[in-house]
Design a protein around this motif. Structure first.
Motif, PDB file in Angstrom:
ATOM      1  N   SER A   1       0.827  -1.207   0.000  1.00 12.05           N
ATOM      2  CA  SER A   1       0.000   0.000   0.000  1.00 12.05           C
ATOM      3  C   SER A   1       0.860   1.255   0.000  1.00 12.05           C
ATOM      4  CB  SER A   1      -0.920   0.007   1.228  1.00 12.05           C
ATOM      5  OG  SER A   1      -0.178   0.196   2.430  1.00 12.05           O
ATOM      6  N   GLU A   2       1.996   1.207   0.684  1.00 11.92           N
ATOM      7  CA  GLU A   2       2.900   2.351   0.689  1.00 11.92           C
ATOM      8  C   GLU A   2       3.554   2.548  -0.681  1.00 11.92           C
ATOM      9  OE1 GLU A   2       3.807   4.634   3.737  1.00 11.92           O
ATOM     10  OE2 GLU A   2       1.771   3.992   3.265  1.00 11.92           O
ATOM     11  N   ILE A   3       3.800   1.464  -1.384  1.00 12.20           N
ATOM     12  CA  ILE A   3       4.345   1.574  -2.742  1.00 12.20           C
ATOM     13  C   ILE A   3       3.330   2.262  -3.656  1.00 12.20           C
ATOM     14  CG2 ILE A   3       5.052   0.250  -4.763  1.00 12.20           C
ATOM     15  CD1 ILE A   3       6.256  -1.806  -2.892  1.00 12.20           C
ATOM     16  N   PHE A   4       2.067   1.825  -3.572  1.00  9.86           N
ATOM     17  CA  PHE A   4       1.032   2.447  -4.388  1.00  9.86           C
ATOM     18  C   PHE A   4       0.819   3.910  -3.993  1.00  9.86           C
ATOM     19  CE2 PHE A   4      -0.506  -1.942  -5.393  1.00  9.86           C
ATOM     20  CZ  PHE A   4      -0.469  -1.809  -6.762  1.00  9.86           C
ATOM     21  N   ARG A   5       0.843   4.203  -2.693  1.00 10.35           N
ATOM     22  CA  ARG A   5       0.670   5.581  -2.247  1.00 10.35           C
ATOM     23  C   ARG A   5       1.759   6.477  -2.829  1.00 10.35           C
ATOM     24  NH1 ARG A   5       3.080   8.759   0.981  1.00 10.35           N
ATOM     25  NH2 ARG A   5       4.449   7.107   1.764  1.00 10.35           N
ATOM     26  N   ALA A   6       3.005   6.001  -2.746  1.00 10.14           N
ATOM     27  CA  ALA A   6       4.115   6.789  -3.289  1.00 10.14           C
ATOM     28  C   ALA A   6       3.982   6.948  -4.801  1.00 10.14           C
ATOM     29  CB  ALA A   6       5.440   6.116  -2.933  1.00 10.14           C
ATOM     30  N   GLY A   7       3.554   5.890  -5.481  1.00 15.48           N
ATOM     31  CA  GLY A   7       3.380   5.984  -6.933  1.00 15.48           C
ATOM     32  C   GLY A   7       2.301   6.965  -7.319  1.00 15.48           C
ATOM     33  N   ILE A   8       1.184   6.963  -6.578  1.00 20.70           N
ATOM     34  CA  ILE A   8       0.091   7.896  -6.869  1.00 20.70           C
ATOM     35  C   ILE A   8       0.531   9.330  -6.601  1.00 20.70           C
ATOM     36  CG2 ILE A   8      -2.200   8.632  -6.110  1.00 20.70           C
ATOM     37  CD1 ILE A   8      -2.819   5.642  -5.607  1.00 20.70           C
ATOM     38  N   GLU A   9       1.214   9.546  -5.493  1.00 19.61           N
ATOM     39  CA  GLU A   9       1.627  10.904  -5.138  1.00 19.61           C
ATOM     40  C   GLU A   9       2.777  11.408  -6.016  1.00 19.61           C
ATOM     41  OE1 GLU A   9       2.440  10.774  -0.963  1.00 19.61           O
ATOM     42  OE2 GLU A   9       0.342  11.114  -0.430  1.00 19.61           O
ATOM     43  N   SER A  10       3.434  10.498  -6.752  1.00 16.44           N
ATOM     44  CA  SER A  10       4.513  10.935  -7.646  1.00 16.44           C
ATOM     45  C   SER A  10       3.989  11.546  -8.940  1.00 16.44           C
ATOM     46  CB  SER A  10       5.427   9.747  -7.978  1.00 16.44           C
ATOM     47  OG  SER A  10       4.779   8.832  -8.854  1.00 16.44           O
ATOM     48  N   ILE A  11       2.704  11.343  -9.237  1.00 14.86           N
ATOM     49  CA  ILE A  11       2.115  11.928 -10.442  1.00 14.86           C
ATOM     50  C   ILE A  11       1.886  13.422 -10.213  1.00 14.86           C
ATOM     51  CG2 ILE A  11       0.229  11.786 -12.096  1.00 14.86           C
ATOM     52  CD1 ILE A  11       2.013   9.289 -11.923  1.00 14.86           C
ATOM     53  N   GLU A  12       2.254  14.229 -11.179  1.00 11.65           N
ATOM     54  CA  GLU A  12       2.155  15.670 -11.038  1.00 11.65           C
ATOM     55  C   GLU A  12       0.726  16.096 -10.738  1.00 11.65           C
ATOM     56  OE1 GLU A  12       3.516  14.052 -13.427  1.00 11.65           O
ATOM     57  OE2 GLU A  12       5.640  14.609 -13.503  1.00 11.65           O
ATOM     58  N   ARG A  13       0.585  17.004  -9.789  1.00 14.41           N
ATOM     59  CA  ARG A  13      -0.749  17.472  -9.389  1.00 14.41           C
ATOM     60  C   ARG A  13      -1.473  18.150 -10.542  1.00 14.41           C
ATOM     61  NH1 ARG A  13      -3.387  18.192  -4.708  1.00 14.41           N
ATOM     62  NH2 ARG A  13      -4.960  19.830  -4.582  1.00 14.41           N
ATOM     63  N   GLY A  14      -0.700  18.729 -11.476  1.00 12.39           N
ATOM     64  CA  GLY A  14      -1.327  19.389 -12.619  1.00 12.39           C
ATOM     65  C   GLY A  14      -2.149  18.437 -13.468  1.00 12.39           C
ATOM     66  N   GLN A  15      -1.764  17.161 -13.516  1.00 10.27           N
ATOM     67  CA  GLN A  15      -2.528  16.194 -14.295  1.00 10.27           C
ATOM     68  C   GLN A  15      -3.894  15.948 -13.672  1.00 10.27           C
ATOM     69  OE1 GLN A  15      -0.611  12.748 -15.894  1.00 10.27           O
ATOM     70  NE2 GLN A  15       1.433  13.549 -15.525  1.00 10.27           N
ATOM     71  N   VAL A  16      -3.930  15.941 -12.347  1.00 12.38           N
ATOM     72  CA  VAL A  16      -5.210  15.771 -11.656  1.00 12.38           C
ATOM     73  C   VAL A  16      -6.106  16.976 -11.934  1.00 12.38           C
ATOM     74  CG1 VAL A  16      -6.302  15.380  -9.429  1.00 12.38           C
ATOM     75  CG2 VAL A  16      -4.020  14.469  -9.870  1.00 12.38           C
ATOM     76  N   GLU A  17      -5.539  18.163 -11.834  1.00 14.44           N
ATOM     77  CA  GLU A  17      -6.322  19.374 -12.058  1.00 14.44           C
ATOM     78  C   GLU A  17      -6.808  19.443 -13.507  1.00 14.44           C
ATOM     79  OE1 GLU A  17      -3.569  22.364 -10.903  1.00 14.44           O
ATOM     80  OE2 GLU A  17      -3.867  22.042  -8.739  1.00 14.44           O
ATOM     81  N   ALA A  18      -5.963  19.006 -14.439  1.00 12.26           N
ATOM     82  CA  ALA A  18      -6.383  19.012 -15.845  1.00 12.26           C
ATOM     83  C   ALA A  18      -7.538  18.039 -16.078  1.00 12.26           C
ATOM     84  CB  ALA A  18      -5.192  18.651 -16.734  1.00 12.26           C
ATOM     85  N   ALA A  19      -7.449  16.850 -15.454  1.00 10.92           N
ATOM     86  CA  ALA A  19      -8.520  15.861 -15.602  1.00 10.92           C
ATOM     87  C   ALA A  19      -9.827  16.373 -14.999  1.00 10.92           C
ATOM     88  CB  ALA A  19      -8.104  14.550 -14.938  1.00 10.92           C
ATOM     89  N   ARG A  20      -9.718  17.030 -13.834  1.00  8.15           N
ATOM     90  CA  ARG A  20     -10.931  17.562 -13.201  1.00  8.15           C
ATOM     91  C   ARG A  20     -11.524  18.705 -14.027  1.00  8.15           C
ATOM     92  NH1 ARG A  20     -11.561  15.997  -7.877  1.00  8.15           N
ATOM     93  NH2 ARG A  20     -13.666  16.840  -8.191  1.00  8.15           N
TER      94      ARG A  20
END
Length: 287
Positions: free
Chosen positions: A164-183
């Motif tokens: 779970s910590e591996i997945f958490r780190a992988g998710i948080e490594s994605i640039e926040r701008g991509q999340v904002e663009a998707a939203r």
């Protein structure tokens, strides 16, 4: 052209690590002993059956721990604080307990409690007229949950916290701008996670997931304390009955090394082909 080919081949040979050459040499030497020595051949035949049990336990437990670890990893980056706190509590507790203790706890405490819960669920289903579903659950006994399955559950619980910590780190490594663009395109949080974040995060976490599988493969030797007939237990039984400890544990070590080194080389191959982990806003929590 021929000179260039020889030069390229020589350069590649110089890049081969010495430890790998020595390991392969020792492995071939032991393999030759197994093929030519009657004692080693008998030992290998007696122990090799446990290799399939080791692989079975490791593969099933790892697949389940990936699913559970992904769910916990998503909970760890949830916008809801209580979800994050519950997931963090699980991760910190499980990571703080030795794997051997988790095996004992699941086998002798968790498994009886799980069976009791399944029995209660079966009786509840019987009470509402769903006997077809409730009868098998109400009749489940603790003996129906053998130690092999209890070992799988224990390894799943133990490694899901690390994964779970591996997945958490992988998710948080994605640039926040991509999340904002998707939203901004009208995607919901879960749509952005499913179509934008997770596909990239999974590619980044493949190498560390491979390392965790190697660690689980080695930790699967602990299931021998529960009587599961893996490589370690069969080696222990054979050496105790024949007093050939040196030869027996040579074969046990050889089997584990053959599997782990092959997996290690595969993980290194994945690391070279995967994008660098941790790039971008890894410290920011997605919302």
């Amino acid at each position: 052209m021929e000179t260039d080919a020889h030069t390229s081949l020589a350069a590649r040979l110089r890049q081969i690590p010495y430890w790998l050459v020595m390991t392969v040499f020792l492995g071939l030497l032991l393999l030759w002993s197994i093929l030519t020595s009657q004692n080693y051949h008998v030992i290998f035949t007696a122990i090799a059956a446990g290799m399939w049990v080791t692989l079975y336990v490791s593969l099933i437990a790892f697949a389940l721990s990936i699913l559970l670890g992904l769910l916990i990893g998503l909970a760890r980056v949830s916008a809801q604080r209580w979800v994050r706190e519950v997931a963090s509590f699980y991760v910190e507790i499980i990571r703080g307990v030795p794997m051997l203790v988790i095996l004992y706890y699941i086998a002798f405490v968790g498994a009886p409690g799980l069976v009791d819960g399944i029995n209660l669920l079966g009786k509840a289903l019987q009470g509402v007229g769903l006997g077809i579903l409730g009868d098998p659950l109400a009749g489940l006994s603790l003996r129906g949950l053998d130690f092999t399955m209890r070992s799988v559950i224990a390894l799943t619980v133990g490694y899901s916290a690390f994964i779970s910590e591996i997945f958490r780190a992988g998710i948080e490594s994605i640039e926040r701008g991509q999340v904002e663009a998707a939203r901004s395109l009208g995607m919901s949080y879960w749509q952005a996670m499913r179509y934008v974040i997770l596909p990239q995060a999974v590619r980044r976490v493949l190498p560390p997931l491979g390392n965790d599988f190697i660690a689980m493969l080695k930790d699967s030797s602990l299931v021998s304390v529960l009587g599961v007939q893996d490589i370690t237990l069969l080696g222990k039984v054979y050496s105790a009955s024949t007093f050939r400890f040196f030869e027996t544990y040579n074969v046990v070590a050889y089997l584990y090394l053959a599997m782990t080194i092959a997996l290690s080389l595969f993980v290194r191959y994945l690391e070279k082909r995967s994008p660098a982990a941790g790039h971008g806003g890894g410290s920011q929590r997605l919302r």
